[in-house]
Design a protein around this motif. Structure first.
Motif, PDB file in Angstrom:
ATOM      1  N   GLY A  20       0.823  -1.205   0.000  1.00 18.82           N
ATOM      2  CA  GLY A  20       0.000   0.000   0.000  1.00 18.82           C
ATOM      3  C   GLY A  20       0.858   1.256   0.000  1.00 18.82           C
ATOM      4  N   PRO A  21       0.289   2.396  -0.379  1.00 19.11           N
ATOM      5  CA  PRO A  21       1.030   3.650  -0.519  1.00 19.11           C
ATOM      6  C   PRO A  21       1.328   4.328   0.819  1.00 19.11           C
ATOM      7  CG  PRO A  21      -1.299   4.026  -0.925  1.00 19.11           C
ATOM      8  CD  PRO A  21      -1.135   2.531  -0.738  1.00 19.11           C
ATOM      9  N   PRO A  22       2.163   5.373   0.816  1.00 18.96           N
ATOM     10  CA  PRO A  22       2.422   6.122   2.050  1.00 18.96           C
ATOM     11  C   PRO A  22       1.145   6.629   2.720  1.00 18.96           C
ATOM     12  CG  PRO A  22       3.995   6.761   0.360  1.00 18.96           C
ATOM     13  CD  PRO A  22       2.996   5.868  -0.308  1.00 18.96           C
ATOM     14  N   ALA A  23       0.114   6.891   1.931  1.00 15.41           N
ATOM     15  CA  ALA A  23      -1.157   7.355   2.505  1.00 15.41           C
ATOM     16  C   ALA A  23      -1.696   6.363   3.533  1.00 15.41           C
ATOM     17  CB  ALA A  23      -2.185   7.573   1.395  1.00 15.41           C
ATOM     18  N   TYR A  24      -1.442   5.083   3.328  1.00 13.76           N
ATOM     19  CA  TYR A  24      -1.912   4.066   4.278  1.00 13.76           C
ATOM     20  C   TYR A  24      -1.152   4.179   5.606  1.00 13.76           C
ATOM     21  CZ  TYR A  24      -4.643   1.388   0.787  1.00 13.76           C
ATOM     22  OH  TYR A  24      -5.571   0.972  -0.139  1.00 13.76           O
ATOM     23  N   ALA A  59      18.354   7.142   7.941  1.00 15.57           N
ATOM     24  CA  ALA A  59      17.371   8.222   8.089  1.00 15.57           C
ATOM     25  C   ALA A  59      16.912   8.392   9.536  1.00 15.57           C
ATOM     26  CB  ALA A  59      16.162   7.944   7.199  1.00 15.57           C
ATOM     27  N   GLY A  60      17.452   7.563  10.426  1.00 16.69           N
ATOM     28  CA  GLY A  60      17.093   7.671  11.834  1.00 16.69           C
ATOM     29  C   GLY A  60      15.807   6.957  12.190  1.00 16.69           C
ATOM     30  N   LEU A  61      15.343   6.062  11.319  1.00 14.68           N
ATOM     31  CA  LEU A  61      14.126   5.307  11.602  1.00 14.68           C
ATOM     32  C   LEU A  61      14.440   4.121  12.520  1.00 14.68           C
ATOM     33  CD1 LEU A  61      12.468   5.282   8.065  1.00 14.68           C
ATOM     34  CD2 LEU A  61      11.843   6.694  10.026  1.00 14.68           C
ATOM     35  N   ARG A  62      13.508   3.813  13.406  1.00 13.68           N
ATOM     36  CA  ARG A  62      13.690   2.702  14.337  1.00 13.68           C
ATOM     37  C   ARG A  62      13.264   1.404  13.647  1.00 13.68           C
ATOM     38  NH1 ARG A  62      10.869   3.030  20.113  1.00 13.68           N
ATOM     39  NH2 ARG A  62      12.499   4.566  20.573  1.00 13.68           N
ATOM     40  N   ALA A  63      14.111   0.937  12.750  1.00 13.55           N
ATOM     41  CA  ALA A  63      13.823  -0.280  12.002  1.00 13.55           C
ATOM     42  C   ALA A  63      14.238  -1.513  12.798  1.00 13.55           C
ATOM     43  CB  ALA A  63      14.551  -0.265  10.663  1.00 13.55           C
ATOM     44  N   THR A  64      13.519  -2.601  12.594  1.00 11.47           N
ATOM     45  CA  THR A  64      13.841  -3.883  13.208  1.00 11.47           C
ATOM     46  C   THR A  64      13.829  -4.952  12.121  1.00 11.47           C
ATOM     47  OG1 THR A  64      11.514  -4.384  13.697  1.00 11.47           O
ATOM     48  CG2 THR A  64      12.757  -3.199  15.392  1.00 11.47           C
ATOM     49  N   ALA A  72      10.454  11.898   8.112  1.00  9.82           N
ATOM     50  CA  ALA A  72      10.828  12.799   9.200  1.00  9.82           C
ATOM     51  C   ALA A  72       9.893  12.641  10.392  1.00  9.82           C
ATOM     52  CB  ALA A  72      10.807  14.237   8.703  1.00  9.82           C
ATOM     53  N   ARG A  73       8.621  12.489  10.116  1.00 13.06           N
ATOM     54  CA  ARG A  73       7.644  12.325  11.198  1.00 13.06           C
ATOM     55  C   ARG A  73       7.890  11.024  11.964  1.00 13.06           C
ATOM     56  NH1 ARG A  73       1.006  12.045  10.594  1.00 13.06           N
ATOM     57  NH2 ARG A  73       0.627  11.283  12.726  1.00 13.06           N
ATOM     58  N   LEU A  74       8.113   9.927  11.244  1.00 14.73           N
ATOM     59  CA  LEU A  74       8.352   8.635  11.889  1.00 14.73           C
ATOM     60  C   LEU A  74       9.627   8.670  12.722  1.00 14.73           C
ATOM     61  CD1 LEU A  74       7.443   6.314   8.871  1.00 14.73           C
ATOM     62  CD2 LEU A  74       6.116   6.539  10.985  1.00 14.73           C
ATOM     63  N   ALA A  75      10.663   9.316  12.184  1.00 10.54           N
ATOM     64  CA  ALA A  75      11.932   9.404  12.907  1.00 10.54           C
ATOM     65  C   ALA A  75      11.784  10.237  14.174  1.00 10.54           C
ATOM     66  CB  ALA A  75      13.009   9.983  12.004  1.00 10.54           C
ATOM     67  N   THR A  76      11.122  11.377  14.054  1.00 10.24           N
ATOM     68  CA  THR A  76      10.935  12.266  15.205  1.00 10.24           C
ATOM     69  C   THR A  76      10.121  11.595  16.302  1.00 10.24           C
ATOM     70  OG1 THR A  76      11.067  14.222  13.788  1.00 10.24           O
ATOM     71  CG2 THR A  76      10.026  14.510  15.935  1.00 10.24           C
ATOM     72  N   ALA A  77       9.109  10.828  15.879  1.00 10.24           N
ATOM     73  CA  ALA A  77       8.235  10.154  16.845  1.00 10.24           C
ATOM     74  C   ALA A  77       8.877   8.915  17.456  1.00 10.24           C
ATOM     75  CB  ALA A  77       6.922   9.769  16.162  1.00 10.24           C
ATOM     76  N   GLY A  78      10.002   8.449  16.870  1.00  9.17           N
ATOM     77  CA  GLY A  78      10.607   7.198  17.332  1.00  9.17           C
ATOM     78  C   GLY A  78       9.712   6.007  17.057  1.00  9.17           C
ATOM     79  N   ASP A  98       7.999   9.293   0.883  1.00  7.74           N
ATOM     80  CA  ASP A  98       7.474  10.564   1.365  1.00  7.74           C
ATOM     81  C   ASP A  98       8.417  11.128   2.426  1.00  7.74           C
ATOM     82  OD1 ASP A  98       6.054  12.571   2.771  1.00  7.74           O
ATOM     83  OD2 ASP A  98       4.127  11.685   2.234  1.00  7.74           O
ATOM     84  N   PRO A  99       9.277  12.079   2.066  1.00  8.28           N
ATOM     85  CA  PRO A  99      10.262  12.612   3.027  1.00  8.28           C
ATOM     86  C   PRO A  99       9.628  13.188   4.291  1.00  8.28           C
ATOM     87  CG  PRO A  99      10.818  13.294   0.791  1.00  8.28           C
ATOM     88  CD  PRO A  99       9.467  12.655   0.718  1.00  8.28           C
ATOM     89  N   ALA A 100       8.472  13.802   4.160  1.00  8.22           N
ATOM     90  CA  ALA A 100       7.807  14.365   5.346  1.00  8.22           C
ATOM     91  C   ALA A 100       7.371  13.241   6.286  1.00  8.22           C
ATOM     92  CB  ALA A 100       6.604  15.210   4.932  1.00  8.22           C
ATOM     93  N   LEU A 101       6.927  12.127   5.719  1.00  4.10           N
ATOM     94  CA  LEU A 101       6.520  10.983   6.529  1.00  4.10           C
ATOM     95  C   LEU A 101       7.730  10.369   7.224  1.00  4.10           C
ATOM     96  CD1 LEU A 101       4.448   8.930   7.521  1.00  4.10           C
ATOM     97  CD2 LEU A 101       4.662   7.738   5.315  1.00  4.10           C
TER      98      LEU A 101
END
Length: 341
Positions: free
Chosen positions: A209-213, A276-281, A240-246, A235-238
């Motif tokens: 599914g797309p970033p909208a999901y 990108a600073g995302l909390r990936a697992t 950034a949001r995910l990274a900031t929110a942890g 989606d760069p804004a998304l």
């Protein structure tokens, strides 16, 4: 090789012993062909395969739906509490061998109740195996009930009703199955209700599914964690949001390869996520179908992306910090990683 590894085998040995949690595992997707045959015989179920080799040959998928078609077919051998116990116990033994200390596993009750299997039969078999593994291996666990998104929200509501007597053993609710055409917004009300019951919230979003999901999962479902999330990178804004929110992303490399989300593991976005600073697992998703349990996923992606020791430590740490364990338990596991390294 670099950053502490003299060779690929040195890195493999390190991964094999690295303490880790698994946060994205569909217990029905750990049904190995050998056990499928055993349970079919035990329950008098006819399956359309003549041999284990024939089953494995059928595990060639071009997309998510190809996989789901055979996944639901495989479920048909699961009938009794002992079946669900044996399925779960087999997974947990493999997890223990992979130095997994904590698991948060999904189960799909609608895939069973629709076949006439009682909700209680499913959850009692699974939780008995979880309790056994805690006693035997020290593995802790959380159980997440998923709603099948190709079915209606009313069906999900009925499943939540069935779950009410068992909420003492259910830690969260999730959303899985066919993603495209079934956005998170379809399930806003049932997730609002689940959250009010004190359950954690996760959802598959941004796999096909797309970033909208992903935005819908965040804004409408209020997820505590995003399962997959690969397409967030569009989606760069998304991002950034995910990274900031942890916000934790439960990434599944071999699943992405087998379902053609990526064409080659060398093209997998995991390293980009980390950068990108995302909390990936790293997780195995449906390991029987996708060719490997959690260490196989770590090993494959580490080799393809030449992951450093620091990146592997980050992935392992993320698996605990992104879990639903309490802070004291998280701290204990993070200390174990520090001691290991």
């Amino acid at each position: 090789m670099h950053d502490g590894f003299a060779s690929a085998s040195d890195r493999a040995a390190y991964i094999n012993g690295l303490p880790k949690a698994e946060l994205h595992l569909h217990i029905e997707g750990s049904l190995e062909p050998e056990l499928m045959f055993e349970l079919a015989q035990r329950n008098g179920v006819t399956i359309p395969f003549a041999s284990v080799e024939e089953v494995r040959a059928a595990y060639a998928f071009s997309n998510l739906q190809d996989f789901l078609d055979i996944y639901y077919q495989g479920m048909g051998v699961l009938h009794t509490e002992q079946d669900f116990h044996d399925l779960t116990a087999a997974y947990l033994a493999r997890a223990h061998a992979d130095a997994v200390r904590h698991v948060e596993i999904f189960f799909d009750p609608q895939g069973h109740t629709a076949r006439g299997v009682a909700f209680g039969t499913v959850i009692t078999g699974i939780t008995r195996a979880l309790d056994d593994a805690h006693a035997r291996y020290g593995i802790t666990s959380k159980l997440i009930m998923c709603f099948l998104r190709h079915l209606s929200e009313a069906d999900a509501e009925a499943t939540l009703d069935e779950a009410l007597p068992y909420l003492g053993r259910i830690d969260g609710v999730g959303l899985d199955s066919s993603e495209v055409g079934h956005p998170p917004s379809k399930f806003t009300r049932v997730f609002t209700r689940a959250r009010a019951l004190g359950l954690k919230i996760v959802a598959h979003a941004g796999e096909e599914g797309p970033p909208a999901y992903v935005y819908e999962a965040l804004d409408l479902l209020g997820v505590d964690r995003v399962d997959h999330g690969n397409r967030s990178l569009e989606d760069p804004a998304l991002v950034a949001r995910l990274a900031t929110a942890g916000m934790t992303l439960t990434v599944c490399p071999l699943s992405n390869l087998k379902l053609c989300v990526v064409g080659d593991v060398a093209d997998h976005p995991l390293k980009i996520m980390l950068d990108a600073g995302l909390r990936a697992t790293v997780n195995s998703d449906d390991p029987s179908y996708f060719g490997g349990y959690v260490n196989a996923n770590y090993l494959t992606v580490a080799d393809a992306l030449d992951l450093s020791k620091a990146e592997l430590i980050t992935l392992a740490r993320n698996s605990f910090t992104g879990s639903f364990l309490d802070d004291a338990a998280k701290a204990k596991h993070l200390a174990a990683i520090a001691a290991y390294t």
